[in-house]
Design a protein around this motif. Sequence first.
Motif, PDB file in Angstrom:
ATOM      1  N   ILE A 374       0.832  -1.202   0.000  1.00 30.40           N
ATOM      2  CA  ILE A 374       0.000   0.000   0.000  1.00 30.40           C
ATOM      3  C   ILE A 374       0.868   1.253   0.000  1.00 30.40           C
ATOM      4  O   ILE A 374       0.675   2.167  -0.809  1.00 30.40           O
ATOM      5  N   LEU A 375       1.837   1.317   0.921  1.00 35.64           N
ATOM      6  CA  LEU A 375       2.657   2.514   1.064  1.00 35.64           C
ATOM      7  C   LEU A 375       3.507   2.755  -0.177  1.00 35.64           C
ATOM      8  O   LEU A 375       3.581   3.879  -0.690  1.00 35.64           O
ATOM      9  N   SER A 376       4.134   1.709  -0.678  1.00 33.76           N
ATOM     10  CA  SER A 376       4.974   1.837  -1.872  1.00 33.76           C
ATOM     11  C   SER A 376       4.152   2.292  -3.072  1.00 33.76           C
ATOM     12  O   SER A 376       4.585   3.160  -3.843  1.00 33.76           O
ATOM     13  N   PHE A 377       2.958   1.749  -3.214  1.00 32.69           N
ATOM     14  CA  PHE A 377       2.063   2.100  -4.323  1.00 32.69           C
ATOM     15  C   PHE A 377       1.763   3.602  -4.326  1.00 32.69           C
ATOM     16  O   PHE A 377       1.826   4.256  -5.372  1.00 32.69           O
ATOM     17  N   ASN A 404       2.212  -2.286   4.851  1.00 34.00           N
ATOM     18  CA  ASN A 404       3.034  -3.222   4.078  1.00 34.00           C
ATOM     19  C   ASN A 404       2.216  -4.372   3.487  1.00 34.00           C
ATOM     20  O   ASN A 404       2.769  -5.345   2.993  1.00 34.00           O
ATOM     21  N   LYS A 405       0.907  -4.239   3.542  1.00 34.04           N
ATOM     22  CA  LYS A 405       0.014  -5.254   2.984  1.00 34.04           C
ATOM     23  C   LYS A 405       0.062  -5.189   1.463  1.00 34.04           C
ATOM     24  O   LYS A 405      -0.003  -4.103   0.868  1.00 34.04           O
ATOM     25  N   PRO A 406       0.154  -6.339   0.768  1.00 34.34           N
ATOM     26  CA  PRO A 406       0.164  -6.314  -0.697  1.00 34.34           C
ATOM     27  C   PRO A 406      -1.203  -5.941  -1.267  1.00 34.34           C
ATOM     28  O   PRO A 406      -2.240  -6.254  -0.672  1.00 34.34           O
ATOM     29  N   LEU A 407      -1.215  -5.277  -2.411  1.00 34.28           N
ATOM     30  CA  LEU A 407      -2.458  -4.823  -3.024  1.00 34.28           C
ATOM     31  C   LEU A 407      -3.416  -5.977  -3.290  1.00 34.28           C
ATOM     32  O   LEU A 407      -4.637  -5.837  -3.170  1.00 34.28           O
TER      33      LEU A 407
END
Length: 492
Positions: A374-377, A404-407
């Motif tokens: 989420i954050l990286s996105f 840090n949960k994946p999309l």
Amino acid sequence: MENLTVKLTNIKQNFGAKEVLSIKELSAYENDRIGIIGENGQGKSTLLQIIYGDLTPEGTVQKEIEFNYFPQIAEIDELFHIDMLDWELMSQFAIPENSVQTLSGGETSKFRLAQVLSTYQMGLLLDEPTTHLDQKSVKKLVEELRYYYGTLLFVSHDRYFLNQLADKIWEVQDGKVVEYEGNYDAYKQQKEQEEIERKREEENYLQEKKHLETAIVKKKEQAEKASKVSNKKKQQSIRPDRLSSSKQKDTVQKSIQKSAKSMESRLAKLQEVTPNKNKSEIIFPTPKSVEIHNKYPVRGENVKLTAGDKVLLNQVDFQFGLGKKIAIVGDNGSGKTTLLDHIVNHKEGIVLSPKVVFSIYRQMDYKFFGEETILSFLLKRTEYPESLVRSILNNLNFAQFELNKPLSALSGGEATRLSIALLFTRPSNVLILDEPTNFIDLSTIEALEKLMVNYKGTVLFTSHDSYFVKEVADEIYKMKEAKLPLISKENI
């Protein structure tokens, strides 16, 4: 004495390994009007299904009456019984006498409501009945339900609807249901009082904890000092007449140690009060790339808007000010979405500042895939610092560990909240939101209100939620009879 209509006892409802509801006891009585609220996925619809009988949980469901049921989603053909319809109600809801397959979303909702309300039962269950309804239809539904005599239980995120009808609120959270007296505003006051009490308990807990920890340290220091004195005395030759004095010092040391252990026991038994997560204040900077100084970045000159043969706007002028929050309201089919599309696509009659940069939110517009977090996105799509992005996500109820949960692992509610976060983190100076409150829960609606109010650019939005409009809008325009007049908040 109140007549019981439904009672739930020792209810447990699981879906797979997940426990959705765990209710020790919950009752409703004749003429209760209960609004059911809670975040998405907490079990509100499940609760109605249990009462109606569509789900059979562990525990006991005692029903003294029969209920009519309006589910949140249903195929209209499955509910179509033409000979049972109240045609007067159909007329009041302004439902066209077309084939049901040609009805719009709002017309379909009104048709389904008319079907449910055409037959009377002593109980009525409504799951999000105002979804897709315009303000005129919501007010008509409120009027109709005021004259309903029986037990009314309804799930809603519409605060106007809750305030007008509810005399009790059931809050569904973490599998439990807590009852509050009064309507939504009364519930909010009670929650604020609970928060004041919780903060007082937290302060008392921290003071007592600090007091005990300080006292324990002092007692241990006293015990250590007494121990050193005692050991020193033992190493010296002790005359018989001083033996009793040495024993007394040992006794004092043990007493101090006992006192310290007693304090440690009290500290361990202190009931910890966990502080609530504070929502950090959102202060949006203006990135250089989207700086704008035009007093009216969006204007309309002799705008004519049509849909087929229908004239939606006829030679209308308007100007939307820099930094203003502009609400566009009107009945279903009046052309609100069409106007927003006309503005975004810079069609005939629309005058935009050359520096206008739109960020657009449409309900269910985004599907997220992949293993990116989420954050990286979000960080890849913004010029804002990471601290602000985290703050936006925090306000939208994302815990820090969830960033840090994946999309690919996002639930529907999480995807919607991420869509809202994306709207505010994209570089822009004009936000466009078309019915943003549909299908999102109350806590997300209130977070969205805060983000919209704090956003420094211009905001254009449509909404049938009058409470939401009043909280956010600086100016309200109503599409009616091919015109777009500015109206007061009292007239929406």
